[in-house]
Design an enzyme around this catalytic site. Structure first.
Site, PDB file in Angstrom:
ATOM      1  N   HIS A 151       0.857  -1.198   0.000  1.00  0.00           N
ATOM      2  CA  HIS A 151       0.000   0.000   0.000  1.00  0.00           C
ATOM      3  C   HIS A 151       0.892   1.247   0.000  1.00  0.00           C
ATOM      4  O   HIS A 151       1.976   1.236   0.604  1.00  0.00           O
ATOM      5  CB  HIS A 151      -0.905  -0.018   1.238  1.00  0.00           C
ATOM      6  CG  HIS A 151      -2.008   0.988   1.182  1.00  0.00           C
ATOM      7  ND1 HIS A 151      -1.778   2.334   1.379  1.00  0.00           N
ATOM      8  CD2 HIS A 151      -3.330   0.868   0.923  1.00  0.00           C
ATOM      9  CE1 HIS A 151      -2.927   2.988   1.241  1.00  0.00           C
ATOM     10  NE2 HIS A 151      -3.885   2.122   0.967  1.00  0.00           N
ATOM     11  N   GLU A 155      -4.260   2.021  -7.180  1.00  0.00           N
ATOM     12  CA  GLU A 155      -4.527   2.952  -6.087  1.00  0.00           C
ATOM     13  C   GLU A 155      -3.833   4.279  -6.372  1.00  0.00           C
ATOM     14  O   GLU A 155      -2.727   4.527  -5.885  1.00  0.00           O
ATOM     15  CB  GLU A 155      -3.970   2.356  -4.781  1.00  0.00           C
ATOM     16  CG  GLU A 155      -4.712   1.127  -4.306  1.00  0.00           C
ATOM     17  CD  GLU A 155      -5.357   1.399  -2.950  1.00  0.00           C
ATOM     18  OE1 GLU A 155      -6.519   1.040  -2.790  1.00  0.00           O
ATOM     19  OE2 GLU A 155      -4.701   1.994  -2.089  1.00  0.00           O
TER      20      GLU A 155
END
Ligand code: PGA
Length: 228
Positions: free
Chosen positions: A102, A159
């Site tokens: 992430h 993302e």
């Protein structure tokens, strides 16, 4: 059946009591029975709550389509790595997925493409599906770092940094374009989108990719249920 993943990433939020209340509220009104057959709901709590969530999800009669994920994993196997959680530590908890790389881990913890690649290997070899987060800037370097034989085993989450936690979701047409690019480098992988997904825009993304990674809108259980 073409499964759609709806992933709740709670990040470093929620203490044990809040996790239990969220789960009880999630289970109320026989909600799980109403979830469409082609949806898989994946809950990614912070590490100390893994056992609590696992215990709730183990009752598959209540949760036929809900699975458990971690938000990170050690790049090493079991051994002398103080503070790290290895795939071996997770055995017995029923963890099926791991969110890896992430942008918050890359930014705040200095995680590199190679770290993420090592984590992918750990996961795949332990039977855990990696959910690899990428933005366009490091799509190619990240894909090149991962062992070729594991690329198709990944779920790749696009993302975009500009959309994470900002309320500025990415235009779906752009998501389609980046999805095509991702598929060139992650041949055979499934592709999802994350960044300011909410109950109002989720259907736009589910139409064009295999699922969504949801941060803020997964924290309040009512909002997450509406989103599902
Ligand atoms: P957000 O977070 O839904 O709050 O934008 C998404 C993510 O970080 O994966």
């Amino acid at each position: 059946m073409n499964m759609k993943y709806i992933i709740a990433n709670w990040k470093s939020n929620k203490n044990k009591g809040q996790v239990v209340r969220w789960l009880e509220e999630f289970e109320s009104d026989h909600f799980s029975e109403m979830i469409k057959e082609d949806r898989e709901i994946i809950i990614a709590p912070a590490m100390p709550s893994i056992a609590v969530v696992a215990e709730h999800l183990n009752d598959q009669s209540k949760h036929p389509r809900t699975a458990l994920a971690v938000q990170d994993i050690s790049p090493f196997s079991a051994g002398s790595y103080t503070g790290a959680v290895s795939v071996v530590n997770l055995e017995g908890f029923g963890v099926q997925y791991a969110i890896l790389g992430h942008s918050e881990r890359r930014d705040h913890f200095g995680e590199s493409d190679q770290d993420v690649a090592n984590k992918v290997s750990q996961c795949v070899e332990a039977g855990i599906t990696p959910i690899v987060c990428i933005d366009e800037d490091y799509l190619i370097s990240q894909a090149s770092a991962i062992d070729d034989k594991f690329l198709s085993k990944c779920i790749v989450a696009y993302e975009p940094l500009s959309a994470i936690g900002t309320g500025e979701e990415m235009n779906p047409e752009k998501v389609v374009l980046v999805g095509q690019e991702i598929k060139q480098y992650f041949d055979g992988a499934r592709f999802i989108y994350g960044g300011s997904v909410d109950p109002g825009n989720v259907s736009d993304y589910l139409e064009i990719c295999d699922g969504v990674l949801v941060g803020g809108a997964s924290l309040k259980v009512e909002e997450f249920k509406r989103l599902i």
